[in-house]
Design a protein around this motif. Structure first.
Motif, mmCIF file in Angstrom:
data_model
loop_
_atom_site.group_PDB
_atom_site.id
_atom_site.type_symbol
_atom_site.label_atom_id
_atom_site.label_comp_id
_atom_site.label_asym_id
_atom_site.label_seq_id
_atom_site.Cartn_x
_atom_site.Cartn_y
_atom_site.Cartn_z
ATOM 1 N N GLN A 279 0.840 -1.198 0.000
ATOM 2 C CA GLN A 279 0.000 0.000 0.000
ATOM 3 C C GLN A 279 0.873 1.246 0.000
ATOM 4 O OE1 GLN A 279 -2.448 0.247 3.474
ATOM 5 N NE2 GLN A 279 -3.115 2.339 3.057
ATOM 6 N N VAL A 280 0.577 2.178 -0.863
ATOM 7 C CA VAL A 280 1.296 3.446 -0.903
ATOM 8 C C VAL A 280 0.663 4.389 0.119
ATOM 9 C CG1 VAL A 280 1.949 5.430 -2.304
ATOM 10 C CG2 VAL A 280 1.880 3.136 -3.327
ATOM 11 N N LEU A 281 1.444 4.809 1.096
ATOM 12 C CA LEU A 281 0.924 5.657 2.164
ATOM 13 C C LEU A 281 1.095 7.127 1.819
ATOM 14 C CD1 LEU A 281 2.220 3.813 5.354
ATOM 15 C CD2 LEU A 281 -0.123 3.903 4.505
ATOM 16 N N LYS A 282 0.020 7.851 1.917
ATOM 17 C CA LYS A 282 0.057 9.292 1.702
ATOM 18 C C LYS A 282 -0.667 9.962 2.864
ATOM 19 C CE LYS A 282 0.183 9.106 -3.364
ATOM 20 N NZ LYS A 282 -0.461 9.555 -4.632
ATOM 21 N N PRO A 283 -0.096 11.016 3.436
ATOM 22 C CA PRO A 283 -0.778 11.703 4.537
ATOM 23 C C PRO A 283 -1.983 12.479 4.033
ATOM 24 C CG PRO A 283 1.160 12.934 3.880
ATOM 25 C CD PRO A 283 1.175 11.654 3.081
ATOM 26 N N SER A 284 -2.899 12.757 4.931
ATOM 27 C CA SER A 284 -4.077 13.527 4.568
ATOM 28 C C SER A 284 -4.511 14.379 5.756
ATOM 29 C CB SER A 284 -5.218 12.597 4.152
ATOM 30 O OG SER A 284 -5.618 11.781 5.245
ATOM 31 N N GLY B 206 4.552 14.622 4.021
ATOM 32 C CA GLY B 206 4.933 13.650 3.006
ATOM 33 C C GLY B 206 6.432 13.408 2.981
ATOM 34 N N GLN B 207 7.213 14.416 3.360
ATOM 35 C CA GLN B 207 8.665 14.257 3.410
ATOM 36 C C GLN B 207 9.090 13.287 4.504
ATOM 37 O OE1 GLN B 207 10.536 18.141 3.523
ATOM 38 N NE2 GLN B 207 9.003 18.989 2.129
ATOM 39 N N VAL B 208 8.302 13.225 5.596
ATOM 40 C CA VAL B 208 8.594 12.266 6.666
ATOM 41 C C VAL B 208 8.405 10.842 6.151
ATOM 42 C CG1 VAL B 208 7.848 11.422 8.933
ATOM 43 C CG2 VAL B 208 7.952 13.881 8.481
ATOM 44 N N LEU B 209 7.361 10.642 5.359
ATOM 45 C CA LEU B 209 7.039 9.299 4.878
ATOM 46 C C LEU B 209 7.957 8.835 3.757
ATOM 47 C CD1 LEU B 209 3.132 9.380 4.835
ATOM 48 C CD2 LEU B 209 4.657 8.496 6.599
ATOM 49 N N ALA B 210 8.734 9.752 3.221
ATOM 50 C CA ALA B 210 9.595 9.396 2.088
ATOM 51 C C ALA B 210 10.576 8.287 2.462
ATOM 52 C CB ALA B 210 10.351 10.632 1.600
ATOM 53 N N ARG B 211 10.980 8.243 3.731
ATOM 54 C CA ARG B 211 11.932 7.223 4.171
ATOM 55 C C ARG B 211 11.281 6.148 5.033
ATOM 56 N NH1 ARG B 211 16.406 8.474 7.395
ATOM 57 N NH2 ARG B 211 17.145 6.432 6.741
ATOM 58 N N GLN C 180 8.002 0.517 4.599
ATOM 59 C CA GLN C 180 6.865 -0.355 4.848
ATOM 60 C C GLN C 180 7.226 -1.832 4.770
ATOM 61 O OE1 GLN C 180 4.024 2.132 2.094
ATOM 62 N NE2 GLN C 180 2.841 0.569 3.134
ATOM 63 N N SER C 181 8.174 -2.167 3.907
ATOM 64 C CA SER C 181 8.502 -3.582 3.717
ATOM 65 C C SER C 181 9.071 -4.217 4.983
ATOM 66 C CB SER C 181 9.510 -3.732 2.571
ATOM 67 O OG SER C 181 10.761 -3.131 2.912
ATOM 68 N N TRP C 182 9.577 -3.381 5.904
ATOM 69 C CA TRP C 182 10.144 -3.914 7.150
ATOM 70 C C TRP C 182 9.121 -4.723 7.931
ATOM 71 C CZ3 TRP C 182 8.622 -2.991 12.211
ATOM 72 C CH2 TRP C 182 9.482 -3.470 13.215
ATOM 73 N N TYR C 183 7.872 -4.330 7.936
ATOM 74 C CA TYR C 183 6.854 -4.998 8.748
ATOM 75 C C TYR C 183 6.681 -6.464 8.349
ATOM 76 C CZ TYR C 183 5.607 -0.444 10.604
ATOM 77 O OH TYR C 183 5.662 0.768 11.231
#
Length: 477
Positions: free
Chosen positions: A20-25, A155-160, A163-166
């Motif tokens: 899933q691609v995470l985007k803030p809202s 969005g800059q926080v989520l850039a790094r 997700q695959s770690w989980y």
């Protein structure tokens, strides 16, 4: 056993291809419930960190502070204890179409148990009236440029965010849908409610607070401050379901209750009042450290910093628990999933409970103390209002970098700090600049977030409280 591990790994690889691609809202349901709570005087929703946004809220909505909804919000707080995560739980159980709110079909299953069905229905009825009366849609339209700035900055926080770690770490297929929302007016509050979807999966929210801004008042989201919280909230989706299989284990119950009883004060301050929560929070926080270790291999200080934060919050077994999860992480042929490793976790908490009293005594003996204050002592009631500086002395050498000084219970109006002048006396004292008025009460809280000894131990939160006298009076000790 190797075949089981390879099967799990193959499943992970397939899942990664569909991550899933995470985007803030920004969510109007979240903002609406937050600002209603603010107008009703909920302290946890009254932060003014986002000064421009908070000013806009009060400018638009203060004329409606006597509305029936606001009065009802006060009532449910007094009668039902509504606040903190109960507010956000209500928000995510709403649906909004146009200018009308309704309840999700299975809201009674998902909403925080502090709410009663009668209170929920009445709140929704009043909310719909208030939304139109207060012209809330107009307000949200005016704030759209600000929301876009918030979304872009976070969005800059989520850039790094890896997700695959989980999947790699837990060996469990993710079943939930993750949603990141920035609560623009929530200050430092972060919340993780969830709702069950029609296909029986869960939509898990990470509702992030907003507490850091630049000189122009624009939102700034520093990775080191916000990313660990995102990592934390999504860990719950994997950790919490594991306990269902083991919650009737009498040894686990006894061990965790002992830890909770010993650390009751520290846990209660975080609203952790049952052993189930303490167990899940322990594993989630330790797993956050494992994430930081895996994703910052060249900088051990990132993970070390997180461990110190958790020790300061009362999870005194954190360093050893992180090491235990390292055994799991480094022996995946034996432990294909975290579930397989859970018996070792039960044994760990049994051992931790046996020595928790001594662990606490040892830890507390290492905590630095406030030794003195100059030119007046803490608690003085006749401080000279012309006083410009305060020196706070510690009983040992501090690490000499960073400051963490917050508002006290009296809020921003009673905050006397103008600036921090720096460490002095070989890092055994801190000088701060004050701005005082006559005959006024002041408070500020020094915390262990940044005030730590040279060997890493944090101070306990220390409330500096005093009152000024009339103009020209000399302060007394």
């Amino acid at each position: 056993m190797r075949k089981t591990y390879l099967t799990a790994l193959l499943a992970v690889m397939v899942l990664l291809a569909h991550a899933q691609v995470l985007k803030p809202s920004v969510d109007k349901r979240i903002e609406m419930l937050s600002l209603v709570s603010r107008l009703a005087g909920y302290e946890e929703y009254s932060s003014d960190d986002a000064k421009k946004y908070v000013t806009a809220i009060h400018t638009h909505f203060d004329p409606y502070k006597t509305d029936t909804l606001i009065r009802y919000a006060v009532t449910v707080r007094e009668q039902l204890g509504i606040g903190f995560d109960a507010v956000m739980s209500f928000a995510v159980n709403l649906e909004q179409k146009g200018q009308k709110f309704s309840l999700r079909s299975n809201w009674q299953k998902d909403i925080d148990k502090r709410w009663t069905p009668e209170a929920v229905r009445e709140y929704v009825r009043l909310l719909n009236k208030f939304y139109k009366t207060a012209k809330a849609e107009t307000f949200f339209g005016q704030q759209k440029p600000y929301y876009e700035k918030v979304i872009n900055a976070f969005g800059q926080v989520l850039a790094r965010f890896n997700q695959s770690w989980y999947q790699e770490y837990y060996g469990i297929a993710p079943k939930d849908q993750f949603t990141i929302v920035v609560g623009c007016g929530n200050g430092g509050g972060n919340y993780g409610p969830s709702v069950e979807l029609k296909n029986k999966t869960h939509q898990v929210y990470a509702i992030m607070g907003s507490w850091s801004f630049d000189k122009e008042g624009e939102p700034v989201f520093k990775e080191q401050s916000y990313l660990p919280t995102v990592i934390h909230e999504f860990n719950h989706s994997f950790i919490n379901p594991l306990l269902t299989k083991y919650e009737n284990n009498t040894d686990l119950q006894k061990s965790m209750q002992t830890l909770l009883d010993t650390m009751h004060t520290e846990m209660a301050q975080q609203a952790y009042r049952n052993w189930h929560t303490v167990l899940n929070e322990s594993l989630v926080r330790a797993s956050v450290v494992r994430y930081l270790m895996k994703n910052n291999p060249a900088d051990k200080s990132v993970a070390d910093e997180e461990i110190i934060i958790q020790l300061n919050r009362g999870f005194l077994w954190m360093r050893d628990l992180v090491a235990l999860l390292g055994e799991y992480e480094n022996n995946r042929e034996r432990y294909a999933t975290i579930d397989v490793f859970y018996p070792a976790i039960i044994e760990f908490f049994h051992a931790a409970s046996q020595k928790i009293s001594q662990t606490k005594t040892t830890y507390e003996s290492n905590l630095p103390q406030i030794a003195a204050m100059e030119p007046f002592a803490n608690g003085t009631q006749q401080v000279d209002p012309s006083t410009k500086e305060l020196v706070v002395r510690f009983d040992r050498v501090m690490r000499g970098k960073g400051y963490s000084i917050n508002y006290g219970p009296l809020g921003s109006k009673a905050f006397p700090l103008k600036s921090v002048l720096g460490y002095t006396e070989d890092n055994k004292a801190i000088r701060v600049e004050l701005v005082l008025k006559p005959n006024t009460e002041y408070e500020m809280v020094l915390t262990g977030l940044s005030f730590r000894s040279s060997d890493g131990y944090p101070i306990r939160s220390y409330v500096v409280k005093f009152k000024t006298g009339n103009e020209g009076e000399v302060n007394l000790r």
